[in-house]
Write a protein that holds these residues in place. Structure first.
Motif, PDB file in Angstrom:
ATOM      1  N   GLU A 105       0.832  -1.204   0.000  1.00 19.50           N
ATOM      2  CA  GLU A 105       0.000   0.000   0.000  1.00 19.50           C
ATOM      3  C   GLU A 105       0.866   1.253   0.000  1.00 19.50           C
ATOM      4  OE1 GLU A 105      -3.259   2.191   2.883  1.00 19.50           O
ATOM      5  OE2 GLU A 105      -3.178   0.001   2.831  1.00 19.50           O
ATOM      6  N   ALA A 106       1.921   1.230   0.786  1.00 17.57           N
ATOM      7  CA  ALA A 106       2.806   2.395   0.859  1.00 17.57           C
ATOM      8  C   ALA A 106       3.476   2.651  -0.491  1.00 17.57           C
ATOM      9  CB  ALA A 106       3.853   2.182   1.947  1.00 17.57           C
ATOM     10  N   GLU A 107       3.928   1.566  -1.160  1.00 17.41           N
ATOM     11  CA  GLU A 107       4.577   1.706  -2.456  1.00 17.41           C
ATOM     12  C   GLU A 107       3.588   2.206  -3.507  1.00 17.41           C
ATOM     13  OE1 GLU A 107       7.727   1.511  -5.277  1.00 17.41           O
ATOM     14  OE2 GLU A 107       7.666   1.579  -3.085  1.00 17.41           O
ATOM     15  N   MET A 108       2.359   1.716  -3.457  1.00 16.69           N
ATOM     16  CA  MET A 108       1.331   2.176  -4.395  1.00 16.69           C
ATOM     17  C   MET A 108       1.078   3.670  -4.253  1.00 16.69           C
ATOM     18  SD  MET A 108      -1.394  -0.960  -4.038  1.00 16.69           S
ATOM     19  CE  MET A 108      -2.642  -0.184  -5.057  1.00 16.69           C
ATOM     20  N   LYS A 110       3.110   5.885  -2.993  1.00 16.08           N
ATOM     21  CA  LYS A 110       4.318   6.595  -3.423  1.00 16.08           C
ATOM     22  C   LYS A 110       4.395   6.687  -4.941  1.00 16.08           C
ATOM     23  CE  LYS A 110       9.375   6.227  -3.315  1.00 16.08           C
ATOM     24  NZ  LYS A 110      10.526   5.389  -2.856  1.00 16.08           N
ATOM     25  N   ARG A 111       4.164   5.562  -5.630  1.00 16.11           N
ATOM     26  CA  ARG A 111       4.256   5.536  -7.086  1.00 16.11           C
ATOM     27  C   ARG A 111       3.161   6.387  -7.726  1.00 16.11           C
ATOM     28  NH1 ARG A 111       7.354   1.217  -9.318  1.00 16.11           N
ATOM     29  NH2 ARG A 111       5.967   1.172 -11.130  1.00 16.11           N
ATOM     30  N   SER A 112       1.955   6.317  -7.184  1.00 16.20           N
ATOM     31  CA  SER A 112       0.855   7.102  -7.756  1.00 16.20           C
ATOM     32  C   SER A 112       1.113   8.592  -7.593  1.00 16.20           C
ATOM     33  CB  SER A 112      -0.471   6.724  -7.096  1.00 16.20           C
ATOM     34  OG  SER A 112      -0.461   7.048  -5.713  1.00 16.20           O
ATOM     35  N   LEU A 119       3.286  14.007 -14.359  1.00 17.51           N
ATOM     36  CA  LEU A 119       2.352  14.443 -15.409  1.00 17.51           C
ATOM     37  C   LEU A 119       1.760  15.813 -15.111  1.00 17.51           C
ATOM     38  CD1 LEU A 119       0.467  11.218 -16.526  1.00 17.51           C
ATOM     39  CD2 LEU A 119       2.495  12.296 -17.462  1.00 17.51           C
ATOM     40  N   ASN A 120       1.765  16.219 -13.864  1.00 19.47           N
ATOM     41  CA  ASN A 120       1.251  17.553 -13.540  1.00 19.47           C
ATOM     42  C   ASN A 120       2.177  18.641 -14.058  1.00 19.47           C
ATOM     43  OD1 ASN A 120      -0.741  19.238 -12.361  1.00 19.47           O
ATOM     44  ND2 ASN A 120       0.602  19.595 -10.596  1.00 19.47           N
ATOM     45  N   LYS A 121       3.423  18.271 -14.410  1.00 18.44           N
ATOM     46  CA  LYS A 121       4.361  19.223 -15.007  1.00 18.44           C
ATOM     47  C   LYS A 121       4.153  19.341 -16.515  1.00 18.44           C
ATOM     48  CE  LYS A 121       7.949  18.212 -11.572  1.00 18.44           C
ATOM     49  NZ  LYS A 121       9.288  17.607 -11.363  1.00 18.44           N
TER      50      LYS A 121
END
Length: 311
Positions: A105-108, A110-112, A119-121
């Motif tokens: 869950e923590a990795e998910m 972090k990756r998201s 992509l916000n850039k």
């Protein structure tokens, strides 16, 4: 005596004629008015029926609908042409075991978050320099776009990568000629005014300076081994999804673009690039690095609560 009677008869006849003429003269304006009213009613009815017919027979005009995307030279699939029989696809596709990464869950999270921040850039950049981009990078982002899902796995896309300076300039000439007409005649005041704050116009310098132009064509139908037309289900939606993946792949490698849908240029560009009649231009992407003095509008994106509904 007989002579007198004849005179009286003639006088009486003339009197009747005079009375009739006088009556007709007095009624003449009335008759003319009635006739004019009848003519007006008939003409109004005729024009009304004509307008009603034209409204039914002529589709509504929307200046923002791409007559360029509606490539009139394409051969569309007519109802009687659609092959309702087997389309030549494999009847029994082998199904194989599927395995996937399973993150904590923590990795998910972090990756998201990292992917969102990347992509916000992403911004639409119209000022691109002519610095070369490795061809292998372009190959990889196109391959990434080709992983997109598609209706019945028909993969109805063609990515035309243009790097030749002569072709790029010809594309610019076609686009700028049509875009000037779009801005001055086709798009309408509302659309032109909405674009003023973004400082866009029909001059497209980036079509010359970008090291690559990627033109994405949707294949509105394909071909079966027997020469019959093959249906490409949801071809525009499928290709649009592929375009979204392509934009993400470009952002991932530090390349920038501006999504361009040049109105009324599709047929000319298709001929210039020697594409077949079943392909229609969907999107044109100039791809490269931003100029050092490049600017973008100070825009903000909608917050999550404005774009997501949880039920």
């Amino acid at each position: 005596m007989l002579h007198t009677q004849r005179k009286l008869l003639n006088l009486e006849g003339r009197l009747h004629i005079s009375i009739i003429m006088a009556l007709f003269s007095s009624l003449t304006p009335v008759f003319i008015a009635i006739i004019c009213i009848l003519i007006a009613v008939i003409l109004k009815k005729t024009n009304g029926e004509k307008e009603k017919y034209e409204t039914k027979s002529k589709p509504l005009s929307h200046p923002w609908v791409d007559e360029d995307l509606k490539d009139g030279t394409d051969h569309h699939l007519e109802e009687e042409e659609v092959d309702e029989e087997w389309q030549g696809l494999e009847e029994n596709v082998a199904h194989v075991p599927f395995s996937a990464e399973h993150y904590t869950e923590a990795e998910m999270i972090k990756r998201s978050k990292m992917f969102y921040e990347l992509l916000n850039k992403r911004r639409s950049v119209r000022f691109l320099r002519d610095e070369p981009v490795p061809r292998e990078v372009i190959d990889n982002v196109i391959k990434t776009a080709g992983t997109s899902p598609s209706g019945a796995h028909t993969e109805p896309w063609t990515f035309v990568v243009v790097q030749d300076p002569y072709l790029k300039h010809k594309i610019r000439e076609i686009v700028e000629e049509e875009e000037e007409i779009n801005y001055k005649k086709r798009m309408g005041d509302r659309w032109v005014n909405d674009l003023k704050r973004l400082r866009t116009n029909w001059i497209k310098e980036y079509l010359d300076t970008a090291p690559y132009l990627i033109l994405i064509f949707k294949q509105v139908y394909g071909w079966l081994p027997n020469g019959k037309k093959k249906t490409h289900y949801y071809n525009e939606i499928s290709v649009s999804i592929a375009c979204g993946i392509l934009l993400a792949a470009l952002q991932n490698v530090g390349l920038y673009t501006v999504t361009s849908t040049p109105l009324n240029c599709g047929p000319q560009l298709r001929v210039l690039l020697q594409r077949p009649a079943n392909e229609k231009l969907l999107l044109l992407l100039p791809v490269g690095y931003p100029k050092k003095d490049a600017t973008v509008p100070a825009l903000t994106r909608k917050p999550l609560e404005d774009i997501m509904i949880v039920m």
